[in-house]
Design a protein around this motif. Structure first.
Motif: not given
Length: 325
Positions: A198-225
């Motif tokens: 419940t920490k107040h670290d983000f405000d989310i209003p109606a139509i609140g727009f967020y954008k996250f830009v990737r500045r470092e690319v690392v392949p995503v590894e998924i372990d299905l087990e």
């Protein structure tokens, strides 16, 4: 094509709360087991629909790099992206609109869920919406905060990996979902997991727009087990480890393009202080009607009422024409 940015927007102002906090900017509590004329799958208010139209203009003019939209199945989210879908159709923009169950509202045990719209209902509402493509993640049961993190991490890992591996995939996507999803997605993308959810670290209003830009690319590894008790993938993202590299927040709850300003503000502290524990894989199938169901029922009632009125009028007219003995 490597995914370069993820944009996220909350749905517009909804009838469940009305256009709350148009002048006030304090937060509100989510009423537990709320019941109303539209149940949990309500529509936007007039101001919410205006916000959706302004969002479409903003995305078209300020974020032309977006070439795919993923939306929750909830009507308020579908109604939010519809003006943008219609604008893209008019302007001939090649943007994919896709239904994504992984963006469904938090499956808390204290909430009731409406049925998922049928493919026909979705196609009739947004013809461009791809409702048959398999989602990257489906809710699996009642989710406590940890399982809700796991679901969002599972969704993001699959989304980013699939787009990175698609030679024709988009460089930028837009996600439309509910408030708590945005806070959890933001934490997963930045690798920050507060001890208290419940920490107040983000405000989310109606139509609140967020954008996250990737500045470092690392392949995503998924372990299905490796999976959580509910069955979500156990994806490594905490303690500063982000999924697919590093993500910077360039737009944070931006509402500057809205004539309504910041309204219907939600913050993590609005989460009930004590949530009942989840019951693994025991979530019943949603039984409440969705917004499309209610519209179809109302239409059927209106037709039935018209037929009844016409029949009654015919009988009355016939009776008048019968000559008296």
């Amino acid at each position: 094509m490597v995914l370069k940015s993820i944009c996220i927007v909350r749905h517009g102002s909804r009838e469940k709360y009305g256009d709350v906090k148009v002048t006030e900017k304090k937060t509100f509590k989510d009423p537990i087991n709320w019941r109303g004329p539209n149940g949990p799958d309500d529509q936007l208010t007039d101001i919410g629909r205006q916000q959706a139209r302004e969002l479409a203009d903003y995305l078209s003019s300020s974020h032309p790099e977006i070439s795919a939209v993923y939306t929750s199945r909830h009507y308020r989210c579908l109604e939010t992206v519809k003006p943008y879908a219609e604008m893209c159709e008019r302007e001939g923009k090649a943007i994919n609109f896709r239904l994504e169950m992984g963006l469904s509202e938090w499956q808390r045990i204290d909430r009731k869920q409406a049925r998922v719209p049928s493919i026909k209902q979705l196609r009739d509402y947004i013809p461009r919406l791809d409702a048959e493509r398999q989602s990257h993640c489906d809710p699996l049961g009642h989710e406590n905060p940890e399982e809700f993190y796991a679901r969002n991490a599972h969704f993001l890992a699959n989304l980013i990996q699939s787009l990175d591996n698609d030679p024709n995939g988009p460089e930028a996507v837009l996600l439309c979902t509910s408030a708590s999803n945005i806070a959890w997605i933001a934490r997963v993308l930045t690798g920050g997991c507060p001890e208290n959810p419940t920490k107040h670290d983000f405000d989310i209003p109606a139509i609140g727009f967020y954008k996250f830009v990737r500045r470092e690319v690392v392949p995503v590894e998924i372990d299905l087990e490796k999976r959580t008790p509910l069955g979500y993938l156990q994806v490594n993202w905490q303690n500063g480890v982000a999924i697919g590299g590093k993500w910077d927040i360039t737009h944070r709850a931006d509402c500057t393009f809205l004539s309504s300003g910041t309204i219907m503000l939600w913050v993590p502290s609005d989460i009930p202080e004590s949530l009942p524990p989840y019951e693994a894989l025991q979530m019943p199938k949603p039984s409440l009607p969705n917004f499309f169901d209610m519209g179809e029922r109302n239409a059927e009632k209106a037709i039935a009422a018209t037929i009844y009125t016409e029949t009654e009028a015919t009988i009355t007219a016939t009776a008048v024409e019968v000559p008296a003995e």
